[in-house]
Motif scaffolding. Structure first.
Motif, short mmCIF file in Angstrom:
data_model
loop_
_atom_site.label_atom_id
_atom_site.label_comp_id
_atom_site.label_asym_id
_atom_site.label_seq_id
_atom_site.Cartn_x
_atom_site.Cartn_y
_atom_site.Cartn_z
N ALA A 113 2.80 -5.24 -1.07
CA ALA A 113 4.24 -5.13 -1.33
C ALA A 113 5.02 -5.03 -0.02
N ILE A 114 4.48 -4.24 0.93
CA ILE A 114 5.13 -4.10 2.24
C ILE A 114 5.16 -5.44 2.97
N VAL A 115 4.04 -6.16 2.94
CA VAL A 115 3.99 -7.48 3.58
C VAL A 115 5.04 -8.41 2.98
N LYS A 116 5.11 -8.45 1.66
CA LYS A 116 6.01 -9.40 1.00
C LYS A 116 7.48 -9.08 1.30
N VAL A 117 7.84 -7.80 1.32
CA VAL A 117 9.24 -7.49 1.60
C VAL A 117 9.58 -7.78 3.06
N LEU A 118 8.63 -7.54 3.96
CA LEU A 118 8.87 -7.84 5.38
C LEU A 118 8.96 -9.34 5.63
N GLU A 119 8.28 -10.14 4.81
CA GLU A 119 8.26 -11.60 5.00
C GLU A 119 9.44 -12.30 4.32
N LEU A 120 10.24 -11.58 3.54
CA LEU A 120 11.40 -12.21 2.90
C LEU A 120 12.30 -12.82 3.97
N LEU A 172 -3.64 -4.80 6.91
CA LEU A 172 -3.02 -3.72 7.68
C LEU A 172 -2.59 -4.21 9.06
N SER A 173 -3.43 -5.00 9.68
CA SER A 173 -3.10 -5.54 11.00
C SER A 173 -1.88 -6.44 10.93
N LYS A 174 -1.77 -7.18 9.83
CA LYS A 174 -0.61 -8.05 9.65
C LYS A 174 0.66 -7.22 9.53
N ILE A 175 0.58 -6.12 8.77
CA ILE A 175 1.74 -5.23 8.64
C ILE A 175 2.13 -4.69 10.01
N SER A 176 1.15 -4.25 10.78
CA SER A 176 1.43 -3.70 12.10
C SER A 176 2.15 -4.71 12.98
N THR A 177 1.68 -5.95 12.95
CA THR A 177 2.30 -7.02 13.74
C THR A 177 3.73 -7.27 13.29
N LEU A 178 3.94 -7.33 11.97
CA LEU A 178 5.28 -7.55 11.43
C LEU A 178 6.24 -6.44 11.85
N LEU A 179 5.75 -5.19 11.78
CA LEU A 179 6.60 -4.05 12.15
C LEU A 179 6.88 -4.02 13.65
N PHE A 219 5.16 5.85 12.38
CA PHE A 219 6.55 5.97 11.95
C PHE A 219 6.84 4.99 10.81
N PHE A 220 6.85 3.70 11.13
CA PHE A 220 7.39 2.70 10.20
C PHE A 220 6.46 2.40 9.03
N TYR A 221 5.15 2.31 9.29
CA TYR A 221 4.22 2.10 8.16
C TYR A 221 4.15 3.35 7.29
N ASN A 222 4.11 4.50 7.92
CA ASN A 222 4.12 5.77 7.19
C ASN A 222 5.36 5.84 6.29
N ASN A 223 6.52 5.52 6.86
CA ASN A 223 7.76 5.52 6.07
C ASN A 223 7.70 4.48 4.95
N ALA A 224 7.16 3.30 5.26
CA ALA A 224 7.10 2.22 4.28
C ALA A 224 6.23 2.59 3.09
N LEU A 225 5.10 3.24 3.36
CA LEU A 225 4.23 3.69 2.27
C LEU A 225 4.97 4.63 1.33
N LYS A 226 5.73 5.54 1.92
CA LYS A 226 6.47 6.51 1.11
C LYS A 226 7.53 5.81 0.26
N VAL A 227 8.24 4.86 0.86
CA VAL A 227 9.29 4.14 0.11
C VAL A 227 8.68 3.39 -1.06
N ILE A 228 7.59 2.65 -0.82
CA ILE A 228 6.96 1.87 -1.89
C ILE A 228 6.40 2.79 -2.97
N LYS A 229 5.75 3.88 -2.55
CA LYS A 229 5.21 4.82 -3.54
C LYS A 229 6.32 5.44 -4.38
#
Length: 426
Positions: A43-50, A184-191, A205-215
């Motif tokens: 879900a994080i990947v897809k929203v970042l790739e929009l 996970l590596s893809k998410i890190s690169t996108l962020l 920071f950003f992945y930690n925050n993103a997990l919380k938002v999606i959850k």
């Protein structure tokens, strides 16, 4: 994510983590939890790739993740089978569920959309030759045996071959999805690309925050609240403070997380003689003075240098947020009676707080081990008084409580659950 509410229905931070860890004691449960993380990450990947800021995803909509853009709407079923060989039967159920939705489209009760099945399998991907035909769809995904009775899902839905061909035109099957760590590596690169940050910030920071938002949005009962645009998502994750997020701790591991924070912020073989402020929120529930005293001693011991050989001796400042005035007084009396030397910026009984007094240098002669700030406003007064390099470390339980920006002062925000956690970090 169908069982996500069973895992996250308890909101308290440490209690939630313990419940999840207990659930993970079973090996099957570990794989299940990893599957949830994989879906969260997807879900994080897809929203970042929009492509557009106004484009959005819906978590737990028609499928695990729904994409809503100007040009298309796609419902995506996301599966992670790290120990499973691909067989047609494994993806038959989600395809049948997608076909159920398509039937409602033909009836005019649902909007026409695209469908995608995205899955990772250990092996067996060559068993599926794409694109599939309506005959293949019927034979391998829609025909099955239940209670020794052969059933034909397409016939039960009264769908023709022409309609099945149309369904196939809307369906994308990808069983060669990214492996867990690769995603996970893809998410890190996108962020890192979006925020222009380093790997540590991207993850903590950003992945930690993103997990919380999606959850958080995944467990909303109202589907409208499970929808989030790219711009809103980026806005909600764009802050640099470490969250004590139970899902991030579960992903990272508590001991490893604390060790990484310690390495990033509090490991220095040659500690510089900076003026360091440790501002700590005292929990109102399960407060134990002995734990706070132990933390105070730890802060003083690790972040003071009072040796006669030290050219620039120093000791830290500490502010205890939310501590009751009488408890602070009793704590000071106890520290004083034990021979622990500190100053608090009050020169005599009845005097006002004096930032010059509290900012005087600690050394081997006066043996000042700590500088205690009584009130929140004393922090700002003291910071402005000091001309040396300053650093502020804020440990908060729920929300940051000190938010005065200083262009030249390094400020670090770390969320914690227990006072004893802070000792493991600093």
């Amino acid at each position: 994510m169908a069982r996500i509410n069973e895992i996250v229905k308890y909101k308290k931070k440490r209690e939630t983590t313990e419940i999840i860890l207990t659930y993970m004691a079973d090996r099957t449960a570990i794989d299940t939890i990893k599957g949830y993380f994989y879906q969260f990450d997807y879900a994080i990947v897809k929203v970042l790739e929009l492509s557009q800021d106004t484009d959005a995803i819906i978590v737990e909509g028609i499928e695990d993740v729904d994409l809503n853009t100007v040009t298309e709407e796609t419902a995506i079923q996301c599966k992670y089978y790290a120990k499973t060989e691909y067989n047609h039967s494994v993806i038959a159920k989600p395809i049948k569920l997608m076909l159920n939705h398509y039937k409602e489209v033909t009836n005019g009760t649902k909007k026409r959309i695209n469908y995608k099945l995205y899955g990772y399998f250990q092996s067996g991907q060559t068993k599926l030759a794409l694109p599939i035909s309506s005959t293949f769809l019927k034979d391998h995904f829609l025909t099955y045996t239940e209670n020794k009775i052969k059933r034909y899902h397409h016939l039960e839905l009264n769908l023709t071959d022409v309609e099945l061909d149309d369904f196939i035109s809307l369906l994308e099957i990808d069983i060669s999805a990214l492996e867990y760590q690769s995603q996970l590596s893809k998410i890190s690169t996108l962020l890192m690309n979006h925020f222009g940050c380093k790997a540590f910030e991207a993850e903590h920071f950003f992945y930690n925050n993103a997990l919380k938002v999606i959850k958080d949005i995944a467990v909303e009962s109202n589907i409208a609240k499970r929808k989030i645009s790219k711009s809103e998502f980026l806005k909600r994750i764009n802050f640099k403070r470490v969250l004590f997020n139970e899902w991030f701790i579960l992903y990272k591991g508590e001991a490893k997380l604390f060790a990484e924070l310690r390495t990033q912020y509090f490991t220095d073989l040659n500690i510089s003689p900076f003026e360091r402020f440790f501002i700590i929120e005292v929990p109102t529930i399960n407060y134990v003075r002995a734990e706070l005293k132990d933390l105070i001693f730890t802060v003083s011991r690790k972040w003071s240098k009072l040796s006669a050989r030290e050219p620039h001796p120093f000791c830290p400042y500490i502010y205890l947020h939310n501590i009751l005035p009488q408890e602070l007084l009793d704590l000071k009396k106890e520290l004083f009676s034990e021979g622990f030397i500190f100053i608090d910026g009050f020169d005599f009984d009845g005097s006002e707080f004096n930032p010059k007094s509290i900012s005087k240098s600690a050394n081997n002669s006066n043996c000042i081990k700590l500088k205690i700030l009584n009130k929140l406003e004393h922090i700002d007064l003291t910071v402005k008084e000091i001309n040396k390099t300053k650093e502020i470390y804020q440990f908060y339980n729920s929300n940051p409580f000190f938010d005065i920006p200083y262009p030249s002062v390094k400020q670090t925000h770390i969320q914690f659950s227990l006072l004893t956690d802070i000792k493991k970090i600093i």
